[in-house]
Each structure stands twice: as C-alpha cells, then as structure tokens.
Design an enzyme around this catalytic site. Structure first.
Site, PDB file in Angstrom:
ATOM      1  N   SER A 122       0.846  -1.185   0.000  1.00 52.11           N
ATOM      2  CA  SER A 122       0.000   0.000   0.000  1.00 52.11           C
ATOM      3  C   SER A 122       0.887   1.244   0.000  1.00 52.11           C
ATOM      4  CB  SER A 122      -0.916   0.022   1.226  1.00 52.11           C
ATOM      5  OG  SER A 122      -1.735   1.179   1.244  1.00 52.11           O
ATOM      6  N   LYS A 172      -3.757  -7.375   3.317  1.00 52.81           N
ATOM      7  CA  LYS A 172      -3.902  -6.256   2.369  1.00 52.81           C
ATOM      8  C   LYS A 172      -5.323  -6.190   1.815  1.00 52.81           C
ATOM      9  CE  LYS A 172      -2.657  -2.905  -0.449  1.00 52.81           C
ATOM     10  NZ  LYS A 172      -3.565  -2.948  -1.595  1.00 52.81           N
ATOM     11  N   HIS A 175      -7.374  -4.605   4.445  1.00 52.94           N
ATOM     12  CA  HIS A 175      -6.957  -3.186   4.448  1.00 52.94           C
ATOM     13  C   HIS A 175      -7.728  -2.407   3.403  1.00 52.94           C
ATOM     14  CE1 HIS A 175      -4.514  -0.119   2.365  1.00 52.94           C
ATOM     15  NE2 HIS A 175      -3.972   0.182   3.521  1.00 52.94           N
ATOM     16  N   ASN A 176      -7.841  -2.957   2.201  1.00 62.66           N
ATOM     17  CA  ASN A 176      -8.551  -2.251   1.144  1.00 62.66           C
ATOM     18  C   ASN A 176     -10.052  -2.215   1.396  1.00 62.66           C
ATOM     19  OD1 ASN A 176      -5.981  -2.208  -0.025  1.00 62.66           O
ATOM     20  ND2 ASN A 176      -6.806  -2.397  -2.079  1.00 62.66           N
ATOM     21  N   GLU A 179     -10.513   0.573   3.656  1.00 63.74           N
ATOM     22  CA  GLU A 179     -10.352   1.793   2.852  1.00 63.74           C
ATOM     23  C   GLU A 179     -11.646   2.138   2.122  1.00 63.74           C
ATOM     24  OE1 GLU A 179      -8.443   2.486  -1.451  1.00 63.74           O
ATOM     25  OE2 GLU A 179      -6.994   1.763   0.026  1.00 63.74           O
TER      26      GLU A 179
END
Length: 310
Positions: A122, A172, A175-176, A179
């Site tokens: 990221s 990840k 994480h997205n 987001e």
C-alpha cells in the site's frame, strides 16, 4: 542487496527507483520497453525481457519481485519466472492477488524447490517519497533474508511479517476493504456539507478537520489537495471503479459469518456510481408514483403524477 523487479507500472517503477536510491542493485524489466528505459534513467539496471533480468542477477538466492496485475497475468509471470530460476531462489508477489490464488501458487513454487513471499503493498503514487506499507506472508526465514529490501521500501515501522503463505495478501485485502468504508464515509459527509443550506468552503472545512479532529487522516489530507485543485470537484465524474479487494473482503466476511455492512454497502455504492441511469431507481420511481401518486421525472424532463386512490 540485489533484486529483479518485473512490472514497472505506477507502483513497480517507483519501487525500483526507491530501492536503487537506497543502495540496492535493481534490475528492472517490463513487458514494454519505455518504462525500462525510464527506470534505468533513475538508477536501475535495464533488462528488456524476463530472461535477461534473471540472467543479470548474480547474488544467490536470486530474488524476483513481481508487480503485475492480479489473475492470469500473475500466473503467467510466475510460471515464466519459475522456469528461469533455480531451486532456492525467491519470488515475491507484490501485487494485489487474491490470497487463495497466492496459497495455490505458493504450493506450486515450493513443489519446484523454490520459495515465495506474498507482499501486500500500500502507498500508491506517494510511496516513492514517503514509503510503502508492506504486509508480508510466507516462510519466516525467507522473510528475514529479504528484510533489508522491505526496510528500504517502507517508512519506519511500515512493514511486518503477517504469517504463512497468503497472510500478507489477506491482510492487504482487508486493508482495502476498510479503505472502501473510509472513502465512502468521507464522500457521503462532504456531499451532505456541499448540499446544505450553508455556503460552505469545503477547503476550509477540510483544513479545520486536519488539525485535532478525530476524523483526521491521510485520506483527509488528500481530500484537501483535491479541493485545492477543484473546490467543487466540477471536473470529476462520480464514477468509481474497484480493483477486486473490496469484493474479496465481503466474500471473506460472508465465509466467516462476520457482519460487515459498512464495507459491503461501500462496495455496492461503487457499483451504483457507474450507472448513468439506474433501472432499479426507475422501478422505485414508478412504484412510488403508482402507490402514492408521487411525481415522476420523465426522459423529456417533464414531471407528472397521479392521485393516490388507495
């Protein structure tokens, strides 16, 4: 250290440059020649094929970092690299691969006597200057061997070992998903402000929120930059793509029976943004007209309604 980076898009090219500036020997390659020459101008050693890149790597074990789109492109690049590398060599997948694909690929790589790390990455276009957040999965001794590379790419405390193969890409992915929810909340909040009875300067609102507010964040800092360029975002169309991680996060939530309404609805909001004309909205408007006589806007721009007889 020495590393070959294959895939010089917006992320891969900047990563190659950051590593070269950090004192590593970087051999950079790409499917098209232009980005290779650009990377060479910033300190990387050019290689115009994957074969040439692997041949130029001298340290053992060799490290090949793939920064290519997820899916079939990653499979093809991985298998190509595997055919060129020797037992004990290392492949790092730094793209946004589905963690289930990563687990399958890692088993193939290990069966061939080689090693693989998955690195959720990221940082976007800002990574060159501020560093990348790196979430890494795979064999821990291989992670330790490659750690000088991660240390150069990341800001202080910006990288870490997440667990076995697939863990890096799984973290990840989530994480997205987070987001997605944060972006949606900012988007909705600023729309409420923009449509209010007050003639608000969104640049000024953002500036105040950036200092001491509980909603301050890097995303808010980026919003400030966006409003500085275009105070009402009049030049931007409200069309929002998704690259897959949000979908995978929602599916993981379903598989794990985890309620994740914010992330799920933020993904669906992206789908809605791509519709020039929503048929479901047409159905809702027609039904409201039928049961309540609520006005309908027709394609001609006329408005009409009928009295509710119920």
């Amino acid at each position: 250290m020495e590393i070959g980076i294959y895939g010089l898009g917006r992320m891969g090219a900047n990563m190659a440059v950051r590593l070269a500036r950090g004192g590593h020997r970087v051999v950079a390659s790409n499917r098209s020649a232009g980005p290779v020459a650009e990377a060479a101008a910033h300190g990387a050693e050019p290689a115009y094929t994957l074969e040439e890149m692997v041949a130029k790597l001298q340290e053992r074990p060799r490290i090949v970092w793939l920064m290519v789109p997820s899916g079939q492109v990653t499979d093809e690049a991985l298998h190509h690299a595997m055919s060129l590398l020797a037992p004990g060599d290392i492949i790092v997948d730094g793209g946004n691969s589905n963690y289930k694909d990563t687990q399958r690929r890692a088993a193939e790589v290990q069966a061939a006597g080689k090693h693989m790390l998955d690195c959720g990455t990221s940082g976007g276009i800002w990574g060159l200057t501020v560093g990348y957040s790196l979430m890494i999965g795979g064999e821990y001794p291989i992670y330790q061997h490659c750690e000088p590379i991660f240390k150069t790419l990341a800001p202080e405390n910006g990288y870490g070992y997440m667990g076995t193969h697939g863990a890096g890409h799984f973290v990840k992915m989530v994480h997205n998903g987070v987001e997605y929810g944060m972006l949606q909340a900012y988007g909705e909040g600023f729309e409420i402000l923009e449509k209010s009875q007050f003639n608000l300067d969104l640049r000024e609102v953002t500036r105040v929120w950036q200092h001491g507010s509980v909603v301050r964040s890097w995303l808010l800092d980026l919003a400030a930059l966006a409003f500085e360029k275009s105070p009402n975002l009049e030049d931007i169309r409200g069309y929002v793509e998704d690259s897959g991680e949000g979908r995978w996060t929602v599916q993981a939530a379903i598989d794990e029976s985890v309620p994740a309404p914010v992330i799920t609805l933020s993904l669906l909001a992206r789908f809605a943004s791509r519709q020039d004309e929503s048929f479901s909205a047409k159905v809702i408007a027609a039904l409201r007209n039928e049961f309540g006589g609520h006005a309908v806007t027709y394609e001609t721009g006329e408005r009409g309604g009928q009295r509710n007889q119920a």
